[in-house]
Scaffold this motif. Structure first.
Motif, PDB file in Angstrom:
ATOM      1  N   GLN A 120      24.411  30.041  31.733  1.00  0.00           N
ATOM      2  CA  GLN A 120      24.704  31.007  32.710  1.00  0.00           C
ATOM      3  C   GLN A 120      23.864  29.905  33.988  1.00  0.00           C
ATOM      4  OE1 GLN A 120      24.174  34.648  31.413  1.00  0.00           O
ATOM      5  NE2 GLN A 120      26.590  35.592  29.983  1.00  0.00           N
ATOM      6  N   ALA A 121      22.611  30.239  33.659  1.00  0.00           N
ATOM      7  CA  ALA A 121      21.742  29.469  34.518  1.00  0.00           C
ATOM      8  C   ALA A 121      22.447  28.271  35.054  1.00  0.00           C
ATOM      9  CB  ALA A 121      20.305  29.453  34.502  1.00  0.00           C
ATOM     10  N   THR A 122      23.057  27.403  34.272  1.00  0.00           N
ATOM     11  CA  THR A 122      23.236  25.551  34.750  1.00  0.00           C
ATOM     12  C   THR A 122      24.925  26.335  35.779  1.00  0.00           C
ATOM     13  OG1 THR A 122      22.464  25.149  32.145  1.00  0.00           O
ATOM     14  CG2 THR A 122      24.448  24.049  34.400  1.00  0.00           C
ATOM     15  N   ILE A 123      25.410  27.252  36.067  1.00  0.00           N
ATOM     16  CA  ILE A 123      26.301  27.205  36.580  1.00  0.00           C
ATOM     17  C   ILE A 123      25.900  27.215  38.262  1.00  0.00           C
ATOM     18  CG2 ILE A 123      28.944  28.591  36.919  1.00  0.00           C
ATOM     19  CD1 ILE A 123      28.566  26.907  34.244  1.00  0.00           C
ATOM     20  N   PRO A 124      25.047  28.338  38.432  1.00  0.00           N
ATOM     21  CA  PRO A 124      25.042  28.221  39.825  1.00  0.00           C
ATOM     22  C   PRO A 124      24.190  26.904  40.515  1.00  0.00           C
ATOM     23  CG  PRO A 124      24.101  29.902  39.107  1.00  0.00           C
ATOM     24  CD  PRO A 124      24.955  28.904  38.010  1.00  0.00           C
ATOM     25  N   ASP A 125      23.990  25.910  40.067  1.00  0.00           N
ATOM     26  CA  ASP A 125      22.822  24.483  40.068  1.00  0.00           C
ATOM     27  C   ASP A 125      24.571  23.437  40.358  1.00  0.00           C
ATOM     28  OD1 ASP A 125      20.256  25.845  40.491  1.00  0.00           O
ATOM     29  OD2 ASP A 125      20.114  24.998  38.049  1.00  0.00           O
ATOM     30  N   ILE A 126      25.503  23.313  39.379  1.00  0.00           N
ATOM     31  CA  ILE A 126      26.458  22.771  39.429  1.00  0.00           C
ATOM     32  C   ILE A 126      27.274  23.368  41.162  1.00  0.00           C
ATOM     33  CG2 ILE A 126      28.845  22.130  38.514  1.00  0.00           C
ATOM     34  CD1 ILE A 126      27.413  22.946  35.355  1.00  0.00           C
ATOM     35  N   LEU A 127      27.575  24.665  40.705  1.00  0.00           N
ATOM     36  CA  LEU A 127      28.517  25.134  42.234  1.00  0.00           C
ATOM     37  C   LEU A 127      27.650  25.808  43.099  1.00  0.00           C
ATOM     38  CD1 LEU A 127      31.298  26.540  40.228  1.00  0.00           C
ATOM     39  CD2 LEU A 127      31.650  23.981  41.047  1.00  0.00           C
ATOM     40  N   PRO A 128      27.019  24.970  44.175  1.00  0.00           N
ATOM     41  CA  PRO A 128      25.986  26.136  44.554  1.00  0.00           C
ATOM     42  C   PRO A 128      26.883  26.674  45.957  1.00  0.00           C
ATOM     43  CG  PRO A 128      26.030  23.182  45.734  1.00  0.00           C
ATOM     44  CD  PRO A 128      27.414  23.777  44.656  1.00  0.00           C
ATOM     45  N   ASP A 129      27.841  26.227  46.437  1.00  0.00           N
ATOM     46  CA  ASP A 129      28.528  27.327  47.424  1.00  0.00           C
ATOM     47  C   ASP A 129      29.087  28.318  46.929  1.00  0.00           C
ATOM     48  OD1 ASP A 129      31.031  27.359  50.112  1.00  0.00           O
ATOM     49  OD2 ASP A 129      31.415  27.680  47.909  1.00  0.00           O
ATOM     50  N   GLU A 130      29.670  29.140  47.280  1.00  0.00           N
ATOM     51  CA  GLU A 130      29.306  30.616  47.240  1.00  0.00           C
ATOM     52  C   GLU A 130      30.183  30.956  46.921  1.00  0.00           C
ATOM     53  OE1 GLU A 130      28.257  35.101  47.032  1.00  0.00           O
ATOM     54  OE2 GLU A 130      26.647  33.401  46.961  1.00  0.00           O
ATOM     55  N   ILE A 131      31.554  30.548  47.737  1.00  0.00           N
ATOM     56  CA  ILE A 131      32.646  31.102  47.418  1.00  0.00           C
ATOM     57  C   ILE A 131      32.990  30.357  46.102  1.00  0.00           C
ATOM     58  CG2 ILE A 131      35.403  30.685  47.865  1.00  0.00           C
ATOM     59  CD1 ILE A 131      34.122  31.165  51.160  1.00  0.00           C
ATOM     60  N   GLU A 132      32.523  29.194  45.876  1.00  0.00           N
ATOM     61  CA  GLU A 132      33.751  28.201  44.236  1.00  0.00           C
ATOM     62  C   GLU A 132      32.539  28.890  43.574  1.00  0.00           C
ATOM     63  OE1 GLU A 132      32.108  24.158  44.653  1.00  0.00           O
ATOM     64  OE2 GLU A 132      34.191  23.667  45.213  1.00  0.00           O
ATOM     65  N   TYR A 133      31.297  29.231  43.371  1.00  0.00           N
ATOM     66  CA  TYR A 133      30.423  30.287  41.964  1.00  0.00           C
ATOM     67  C   TYR A 133      31.262  31.586  42.566  1.00  0.00           C
ATOM     68  CZ  TYR A 133      26.725  32.740  39.616  1.00  0.00           C
ATOM     69  OH  TYR A 133      26.214  32.812  39.015  1.00  0.00           O
ATOM     70  N   THR A 134      31.513  32.075  43.354  1.00  0.00           N
ATOM     71  CA  THR A 134      32.134  33.291  42.841  1.00  0.00           C
ATOM     72  C   THR A 134      33.841  33.400  42.729  1.00  0.00           C
ATOM     73  OG1 THR A 134      31.984  34.573  45.380  1.00  0.00           O
ATOM     74  CG2 THR A 134      33.501  35.204  44.436  1.00  0.00           C
ATOM     75  N   ARG A 135      35.126  32.024  42.636  1.00  0.00           N
ATOM     76  CA  ARG A 135      35.838  32.107  41.775  1.00  0.00           C
ATOM     77  C   ARG A 135      35.434  30.954  40.531  1.00  0.00           C
ATOM     78  NH1 ARG A 135      36.867  33.328  46.546  1.00  0.00           N
ATOM     79  NH2 ARG A 135      39.028  33.075  47.171  1.00  0.00           N
ATOM     80  N   ALA A 136      34.380  31.126  40.069  1.00  0.00           N
ATOM     81  CA  ALA A 136      33.585  30.664  38.595  1.00  0.00           C
ATOM     82  C   ALA A 136      33.548  31.340  37.763  1.00  0.00           C
ATOM     83  CB  ALA A 136      33.140  29.588  38.646  1.00  0.00           C
ATOM     84  N   LEU A 137      33.148  32.858  38.230  1.00  0.00           N
ATOM     85  CA  LEU A 137      32.479  33.296  37.538  1.00  0.00           C
ATOM     86  C   LEU A 137      34.347  34.579  37.182  1.00  0.00           C
ATOM     87  CD1 LEU A 137      29.437  34.813  40.262  1.00  0.00           C
ATOM     88  CD2 LEU A 137      29.985  34.491  37.899  1.00  0.00           C
ATOM     89  N   SER A 138      35.189  34.621  38.398  1.00  0.00           N
ATOM     90  CA  SER A 138      36.288  35.239  38.242  1.00  0.00           C
ATOM     91  C   SER A 138      37.004  34.136  36.613  1.00  0.00           C
ATOM     92  CB  SER A 138      36.966  35.175  39.211  1.00  0.00           C
ATOM     93  OG  SER A 138      36.449  35.852  40.315  1.00  0.00           O
ATOM     94  N   LEU A 139      36.569  33.005  37.365  1.00  0.00           N
ATOM     95  CA  LEU A 139      37.302  32.245  35.917  1.00  0.00           C
ATOM     96  C   LEU A 139      36.726  32.622  34.453  1.00  0.00           C
ATOM     97  CD1 LEU A 139      37.946  29.065  37.707  1.00  0.00           C
ATOM     98  CD2 LEU A 139      39.622  30.621  36.900  1.00  0.00           C
ATOM     99  N   SER A 140      35.609  33.026  34.455  1.00  0.00           N
ATOM    100  CA  SER A 140      35.052  32.874  33.904  1.00  0.00           C
ATOM    101  C   SER A 140      35.462  34.194  32.998  1.00  0.00           C
ATOM    102  CB  SER A 140      32.810  33.141  34.073  1.00  0.00           C
ATOM    103  OG  SER A 140      32.357  33.623  32.721  1.00  0.00           O
ATOM    104  N   ARG A 141      35.603  35.195  33.550  1.00  0.00           N
ATOM    105  CA  ARG A 141      35.901  36.514  33.196  1.00  0.00           C
ATOM    106  C   ARG A 141      37.392  37.342  32.810  1.00  0.00           C
ATOM    107  NH1 ARG A 141      33.047  40.687  31.524  1.00  0.00           N
ATOM    108  NH2 ARG A 141      34.140  40.616  29.672  1.00  0.00           N
ATOM    109  N   VAL A 142      37.990  35.616  33.613  1.00  0.00           N
ATOM    110  CA  VAL A 142      39.283  36.097  32.754  1.00  0.00           C
ATOM    111  C   VAL A 142      38.827  35.259  31.532  1.00  0.00           C
ATOM    112  CG1 VAL A 142      41.268  34.056  33.094  1.00  0.00           C
ATOM    113  CG2 VAL A 142      40.793  35.093  34.847  1.00  0.00           C
ATOM    114  N   ALA A 143      38.363  34.275  31.094  1.00  0.00           N
ATOM    115  CA  ALA A 143      37.811  33.821  29.775  1.00  0.00           C
ATOM    116  C   ALA A 143      37.381  34.739  28.986  1.00  0.00           C
ATOM    117  CB  ALA A 143      37.010  32.226  30.228  1.00  0.00           C
ATOM    118  N   TYR A 144      36.979  35.717  29.644  1.00  0.00           N
ATOM    119  CA  TYR A 144      36.280  36.246  27.996  1.00  0.00           C
ATOM    120  C   TYR A 144      37.422  37.269  28.042  1.00  0.00           C
ATOM    121  CZ  TYR A 144      31.447  35.947  29.023  1.00  0.00           C
ATOM    122  OH  TYR A 144      30.185  35.035  28.294  1.00  0.00           O
ATOM    123  N   ASP A 145      38.321  37.866  29.031  1.00  0.00           N
ATOM    124  CA  ASP A 145      39.105  38.414  29.086  1.00  0.00           C
ATOM    125  C   ASP A 145      40.866  37.819  27.889  1.00  0.00           C
ATOM    126  OD1 ASP A 145      37.913  40.610  30.321  1.00  0.00           O
ATOM    127  OD2 ASP A 145      38.856  39.553  32.140  1.00  0.00           O
TER     128      ASP A 145
END
Length: 432
Positions: A120-145
Motif C-alpha cells: 500500500q505504501a508503494t502506490i503513492p510513490d508510483i502515483l504522486p498525482d492526487e487525482i490519479e491516486y484517488t482513481r487508484a484507490l477506487s480501483l483497489s476498492r473495486v478489486a476487493y469488491d
C-alpha cells in the motif's frame, strides 16, 4: 477511472492484487465451510477465533515488520512474502483438528501483515498525482469488491463438482501469480533506514496516527465498519445454514451480495470525492453500516438478510475507500510506510475486538442480540468520529516554530509559515 491503468507499474501491481485477492477469497469461503465441518453449530465460534488470531498477527506483526523491512528493496520483499503465503496455503486442505487451523492462520496472516502495508505504501510513490491516486484507490476498492462477488460465485460453482478443500488450491495459485507479476516491474527505492532504535521505528507510525485529528477520526470509522463487517463475515454461515437451513451455495451467494453492495459504492466514489471532502462520505458510511447492523437483529428471512448485506456492503465501501488519501495527506515520503503500517495495525485491532465478539456473543445473546449490540457499538464509534475529526480540516496549516532559531532552514527567516502539515521530527504535535 481506468485511465490510471495506463501506468505500467501500477497496472502490474493492480493485477497482482486482484489474483491474490481472488485466491484469498476462495480460502475465506473454504475456511468457513471447514469450520462448519469441524465444529458444526459451533462454526461461528471457531471461525471467530480463527479470525481473531488473524487480527492478532496483523496488530502485532505489522509495525514490527515495517521497522525491520525499512530500507530493504521492495520487490524481493513482496515476492518472498507471496511465496511464504503460498507455502502455508498448501497445508490448509490437510488439517483435521481445529488447532491446526489456528496455527496455519497465524503464520499465513503474519506474512500478510508484512506484505500489505509495504504494498500500500508503494502506490503513492508510483502515483504522486492526487487525482490519479484517488482513481487508484477506487480501483483497489473495486478489486476487493470484485473478489467479494467473484470468489463466492466461483466457489459456489466449484462446490458443485468438487470438495471445498480444493478451493485452497486457488489460494496457492493466486499468491504465486501475484509474485510473478511483482517480478515484472521495477519499484521505487525504499527510503534509507533512519538513525533510530527498533522500538522508536516500530511505534513511530502509531505516534503520528494518534496525534493527527483526521486519523483519529479514521480510527473511529474503522471501529464502526469492523463491528458491521464482523457480523457479516463471522455469522453469515450461521444465519444461512443454521438459522435458515439453506445450502453452502446460499452462504456463498450472501457473501457475494455484500461484495456487490461495496462494488456499487466504489464505482460511484471517484466523482463524488472530486466534489466533497473525505470526511462526509466516510462518516456517513459509518453511520449507515451501524444502523443496518442494528436492523439485522429483526431479520426473519434469507431475502431480508440479502437486502441488509447489500446495504452494509455499500456503507462499508463508502467509509473505507478514501482512507488511503487521508494516510497520504497525513504523511511524507520518510514516514509513509510507518503510517500505513500503523493504520493496518490499528484498524485490525478493531477487527480483533469485533471478530471474537461476533462469534462468541451468539452463545449468550443469540444472533439477534449480537447484531443489535454490534450495531450499537458501531453507532457510538461513528458519533465519536464526528467529534474528533474537525469539520475544517485543511491540508496546509499556518504555524510557527518558536523552538527553532531564526536561522533554521525550515523557518527560512519567517516567523510563521504555511505548508502541508504532518507529524514529524519538526512538527511533534498538531497545532490548535
Amino acid at each position: 477511472m481506468l485511465g490510471v491503468l495506463q501506468h505500467r507499474t501500477f497496472r502490474h501491481l493492480y493485477f497482482a492484487q486482484i489474483v491474490a485477492l481472488i485466491g484469498t477469497g476462495l480460502a475465506t469461503v473454504a475456511l468457513g465451510l471447514l469450520a462448519f465441518e469441524l465444529a458444526g453449530d459451533r462454526a461461528g465460534t471457531v471461525l471467530g477465533t480463527a479470525l481473531a488470531i488473524k487480527m492478532v498477527a496483523y496488530v502485532s506483526i505489522a509495525p514490527i515488520a515495517a521497522a525491520l523491512l525499512a530500507g530493504l528493496p521492495r520487490r524481493p520483499v513482496l515476492v518472498s512474502l507471496d511465496i511464504i503465503r503460498a507455502g502455508v496455503a498448501i497445508m490448509l486442505p490437510f488439517v483435521s483438528e481445529v488447532w491446526h487451523v489456528y496455527v496455519l492462520i497465524f503464520v499465513l496472516q503474519s506474512a500478510s501483515a508484512a506484505f500489505t502495508p509495504t504494498f500500500q505504501a508503494t502506490i503513492p510513490d508510483i502515483l504522486p498525482d492526487e487525482i490519479e491516486y484517488t482513481r487508484a484507490l477506487s480501483l483497489s476498492r473495486v478489486a476487493y469488491d470484485l473478489e467479494s462477488v467473484i470468489s463466492p460465485m466461483l466457489a459456489a460453482g466449484l462446490l458443485l463438482v468438487m470438495s471445498f478443500n480444493v478451493l485452497f488450491a486457488g489460494t496457492v495459485l493466486g499468491f504465486l501469480l501475484s509474485a510473478a507479476l511483482v517480478l515484472t516491474v521495477t519499484l521505487p527505492s525504499a527510503q534509507p533506514v533512519e538513525n533510530a532504535s527498533l522500538r522508536e521505528r516500530t511505534f513511530r507510525g502509531i505516534n503520528i496516527f494518534l496525534k493527527t485529528p483526521r486519523l483519529r477520526g479514521l480510527l473511529a470509522v474503522d471501529l464502526a465498519v469492523a463491528m458491521a463487517g464482523a457480523v457479516v463475515i463471522v455469522n453469515t454461515v450461521v444465519y444461512v445454514q443454521g438459522e435458515f437451513d439453506l445450502s453452502q451455495r446460499a452462504t456463498a451467494l450472501a457473501l457475494g451480495v455484500f461484495g456487490a453492495g461495496s462494488l456499487t459504492a466504489a464505482l460511484t466514489l471517484p466523482t463524488l470525492l472530486d466534489r466533497i471532502p473525505d470526511r462526509i462520505p466516510m462518516l456517513a458510511g459509518a453511520v449507515l453500516v451501524a444502523i443496518a447492523t442494528i436492523a439485522v437483529s429483526r431479520v426473519t428471512s434469507y431475502e431480508g438478510l440479502l437486502v441488509l448485506w447489500l446495504i452494509i456492503g455499500f456503507g462499508y465501501s463508502i467509509a473505507q475507500t478514501p482512507s488511503g488519501r487521508l494516510l497520504r495527506r497525513s504523511s511524507n515520503e520518510d514516514n509513509r510506510p510507518a503510517v500505513f503500517a500503523a493504520h493496518f495495525a490499528l484498524s485490525h485491532l478493531c477487527w480483533l475486538l469485533a471478530y471474537p465478539v461476533a462469534g462468541w456473543s451468539v452463545q449468550a445473546l443469540g444472533l439477534s442480540g449480537t447484531a443489535a449490540m454490534m450495531g450499537s457499538v458501531g453507532f457510538i464509534a461513528a458519533a465519536a468520529g464526528f467529534n474528533v475529526w474537525p469539520t475544517n480540516d485543511p491540508v496546509e496549516i499556518a504555524h510557527a516554530h518558536p523552538e527553532l532559531g531564526d536561522d533554521h532552514p525550515h523557518k527560512r527567516g519567517e516567523r510563521e509559515h504555511s505548508h502541508a502539515y504532518t507529524i514529524d521530527d519538526l512538527h511533534r504535535s498538531w497545532p490548535r
